[in-house]
Design a protein around this motif. Structure first.
Motif, PDB file in Angstrom:
ATOM      1  N   ASP A 149       0.832  -1.203   0.000  1.00 15.29           N
ATOM      2  CA  ASP A 149       0.000   0.000   0.000  1.00 15.29           C
ATOM      3  C   ASP A 149       0.867   1.254   0.000  1.00 15.29           C
ATOM      4  O   ASP A 149       0.547   2.236  -0.664  1.00 15.29           O
ATOM      5  CB  ASP A 149      -0.924   0.009   1.221  1.00 15.29           C
ATOM      6  N   GLU A 150       1.986   1.200   0.728  1.00 17.86           N
ATOM      7  CA  GLU A 150       2.900   2.352   0.794  1.00 17.86           C
ATOM      8  C   GLU A 150       3.511   2.632  -0.572  1.00 17.86           C
ATOM      9  O   GLU A 150       3.586   3.783  -1.006  1.00 17.86           O
ATOM     10  CB  GLU A 150       3.995   2.104   1.829  1.00 17.86           C
ATOM     11  N   GLN A 151       3.938   1.596  -1.281  1.00 18.72           N
ATOM     12  CA  GLN A 151       4.502   1.779  -2.620  1.00 18.72           C
ATOM     13  C   GLN A 151       3.455   2.330  -3.583  1.00 18.72           C
ATOM     14  O   GLN A 151       3.740   3.203  -4.394  1.00 18.72           O
ATOM     15  CB  GLN A 151       5.043   0.459  -3.154  1.00 18.72           C
ATOM     16  N   GLU A 152       2.254   1.805  -3.473  1.00 16.73           N
ATOM     17  CA  GLU A 152       1.180   2.269  -4.347  1.00 16.73           C
ATOM     18  C   GLU A 152       0.878   3.749  -4.095  1.00 16.73           C
ATOM     19  O   GLU A 152       0.708   4.535  -5.016  1.00 16.73           O
ATOM     20  CB  GLU A 152      -0.068   1.418  -4.130  1.00 16.73           C
ATOM     21  N   ARG A 153       0.827   4.124  -2.833  1.00 10.88           N
ATOM     22  CA  ARG A 153       0.562   5.521  -2.467  1.00 10.88           C
ATOM     23  C   ARG A 153       1.690   6.427  -2.971  1.00 10.88           C
ATOM     24  O   ARG A 153       1.437   7.487  -3.540  1.00 10.88           O
ATOM     25  CB  ARG A 153       0.412   5.636  -0.947  1.00 10.88           C
ATOM     26  N   GLU A 154       2.933   5.979  -2.811  1.00 10.03           N
ATOM     27  CA  GLU A 154       4.074   6.774  -3.271  1.00 10.03           C
ATOM     28  C   GLU A 154       4.043   6.947  -4.790  1.00 10.03           C
ATOM     29  O   GLU A 154       4.262   8.039  -5.307  1.00 10.03           O
ATOM     30  CB  GLU A 154       5.381   6.112  -2.850  1.00 10.03           C
ATOM     31  N   ASN A 155       3.744   5.865  -5.512  1.00  8.55           N
ATOM     32  CA  ASN A 155       3.654   5.955  -6.977  1.00  8.55           C
ATOM     33  C   ASN A 155       2.559   6.928  -7.399  1.00  8.55           C
ATOM     34  O   ASN A 155       2.740   7.736  -8.315  1.00  8.55           O
ATOM     35  CB  ASN A 155       3.386   4.580  -7.579  1.00  8.55           C
TER      36      ASN A 155
ATOM     37  N   GLU B 241       1.344   9.444  -5.678  1.00  6.80           N
ATOM     38  CA  GLU B 241       1.740  10.813  -5.336  1.00  6.80           C
ATOM     39  C   GLU B 241       2.740  11.370  -6.344  1.00  6.80           C
ATOM     40  O   GLU B 241       2.645  12.536  -6.748  1.00  6.80           O
ATOM     41  CB  GLU B 241       2.327  10.860  -3.924  1.00  6.80           C
ATOM     42  N   MET B 242       3.687  10.548  -6.755  1.00  9.50           N
ATOM     43  CA  MET B 242       4.669  11.006  -7.752  1.00  9.50           C
ATOM     44  C   MET B 242       3.967  11.321  -9.070  1.00  9.50           C
ATOM     45  O   MET B 242       4.258  12.333  -9.708  1.00  9.50           O
ATOM     46  CB  MET B 242       5.752   9.948  -7.971  1.00  9.50           C
ATOM     47  N   PHE B 243       3.045  10.469  -9.477  1.00 13.30           N
ATOM     48  CA  PHE B 243       2.325  10.693 -10.731  1.00 13.30           C
ATOM     49  C   PHE B 243       1.507  11.976 -10.663  1.00 13.30           C
ATOM     50  O   PHE B 243       1.512  12.784 -11.583  1.00 13.30           O
ATOM     51  CB  PHE B 243       1.439   9.486 -11.047  1.00 13.30           C
ATOM     52  N   LYS B 244       0.817  12.198  -9.534  1.00 18.37           N
ATOM     53  CA  LYS B 244       0.006  13.400  -9.364  1.00 18.37           C
ATOM     54  C   LYS B 244       0.845  14.675  -9.384  1.00 18.37           C
ATOM     55  O   LYS B 244       0.365  15.734  -9.786  1.00 18.37           O
ATOM     56  CB  LYS B 244      -0.784  13.337  -8.059  1.00 18.37           C
ATOM     57  N   ALA B 245       2.103  14.584  -8.950  1.00 16.95           N
ATOM     58  CA  ALA B 245       2.975  15.762  -8.896  1.00 16.95           C
ATOM     59  C   ALA B 245       3.444  16.202 -10.284  1.00 16.95           C
ATOM     60  O   ALA B 245       3.926  17.320 -10.451  1.00 16.95           O
ATOM     61  CB  ALA B 245       4.182  15.472  -8.010  1.00 16.95           C
ATOM     62  N   LEU B 246       3.283  15.334 -11.269  1.00 20.12           N
ATOM     63  CA  LEU B 246       3.722  15.662 -12.622  1.00 20.12           C
ATOM     64  C   LEU B 246       2.727  16.583 -13.327  1.00 20.12           C
ATOM     65  O   LEU B 246       1.538  16.579 -13.025  1.00 20.12           O
ATOM     66  CB  LEU B 246       3.873  14.379 -13.443  1.00 20.12           C
ATOM     67  N   THR B 247       3.233  17.330 -14.284  1.00 21.89           N
ATOM     68  CA  THR B 247       2.352  18.133 -15.125  1.00 21.89           C
ATOM     69  C   THR B 247       1.575  17.184 -16.035  1.00 21.89           C
ATOM     70  O   THR B 247       2.004  16.040 -16.259  1.00 21.89           O
ATOM     71  CB  THR B 247       3.159  19.104 -16.010  1.00 21.89           C
ATOM     72  N   PRO B 248       0.453  17.626 -16.581  1.00 19.94           N
ATOM     73  CA  PRO B 248      -0.300  16.759 -17.502  1.00 19.94           C
ATOM     74  C   PRO B 248       0.555  16.251 -18.669  1.00 19.94           C
ATOM     75  O   PRO B 248       0.421  15.099 -19.082  1.00 19.94           O
ATOM     76  CB  PRO B 248      -1.438  17.659 -17.993  1.00 19.94           C
ATOM     77  N   GLU B 249       1.456  17.094 -19.171  1.00 18.78           N
ATOM     78  CA  GLU B 249       2.310  16.680 -20.281  1.00 18.78           C
ATOM     79  C   GLU B 249       3.262  15.562 -19.849  1.00 18.78           C
ATOM     80  O   GLU B 249       3.484  14.593 -20.575  1.00 18.78           O
ATOM     81  CB  GLU B 249       3.119  17.866 -20.819  1.00 18.78           C
ATOM     82  N   LYS B 250       3.838  15.710 -18.658  1.00 19.43           N
ATOM     83  CA  LYS B 250       4.760  14.682 -18.157  1.00 19.43           C
ATOM     84  C   LYS B 250       4.017  13.388 -17.827  1.00 19.43           C
ATOM     85  O   LYS B 250       4.539  12.295 -18.006  1.00 19.43           O
ATOM     86  CB  LYS B 250       5.532  15.180 -16.927  1.00 19.43           C
ATOM     87  N   ARG B 251       2.780  13.510 -17.348  1.00 23.60           N
ATOM     88  CA  ARG B 251       1.981  12.305 -17.098  1.00 23.60           C
ATOM     89  C   ARG B 251       1.783  11.532 -18.394  1.00 23.60           C
ATOM     90  O   ARG B 251       1.892  10.307 -18.422  1.00 23.60           O
ATOM     91  CB  ARG B 251       0.615  12.669 -16.511  1.00 23.60           C
ATOM     92  N   GLU B 252       1.498  12.259 -19.464  1.00 22.31           N
ATOM     93  CA  GLU B 252       1.315  11.606 -20.759  1.00 22.31           C
ATOM     94  C   GLU B 252       2.611  10.952 -21.217  1.00 22.31           C
ATOM     95  O   GLU B 252       2.594   9.860 -21.779  1.00 22.31           O
ATOM     96  CB  GLU B 252       0.814  12.609 -21.803  1.00 22.31           C
TER      97      GLU B 252
END
Length: 112
Positions: free
Chosen positions: A76-82, A84-95
């Protein structure tokens, strides 16, 4: 040789060396090398199971009985960290991340 290829693909997808996988399974590096290269094809079932566990997959996937690649088992901790990192990215970087993930998955499926 499908078993050896699947072991190698999963090992590479997880970023493991043959030595690291051998250590996780409790065998010598040479055994993993021989499995992946089809030198040894009659791998004992308990060894296939140990390799599958070390690669976060199933014996059925490694042997070709199941074509689905098992999802990684994250805490659960790894999933939460992943997340959070994804959410911190800009929409372009997420893509960019999603595009790269699609590329990695397609290269696994095509055997590259």
């Amino acid at each position: 040789m499908e078993l050896g290829n699947r072991i190698k693909k999963k090992r590479l997808a997880l970023g493991l060396t043959q030595e690291e996988l051998a250590e996780k399974v409790g065998v010598k590096f040479a055994a993993i090398h021989k499995y992946e290269n089809g030198i040894i094809t009659n791998i004992p079932l308990d060894r296939v199971e140990a390799i599958a566990n070390a690669l976060n997959t199933t014996p059925a996937y490694l042997t070709g009985w199941d074509k689905e690649l098992a999802a990684p088992e994250w805490s659960d901790e790894q999933e939460r960290e992943n997340a959070e990192m994804f959410k911190a990215l800009t929409p372009e970087k997420r893509e960019d991340v999603l595009r790269y993930m699609r590329y990695l998955l397609s290269s696994l499926e095509s055997g590259k």
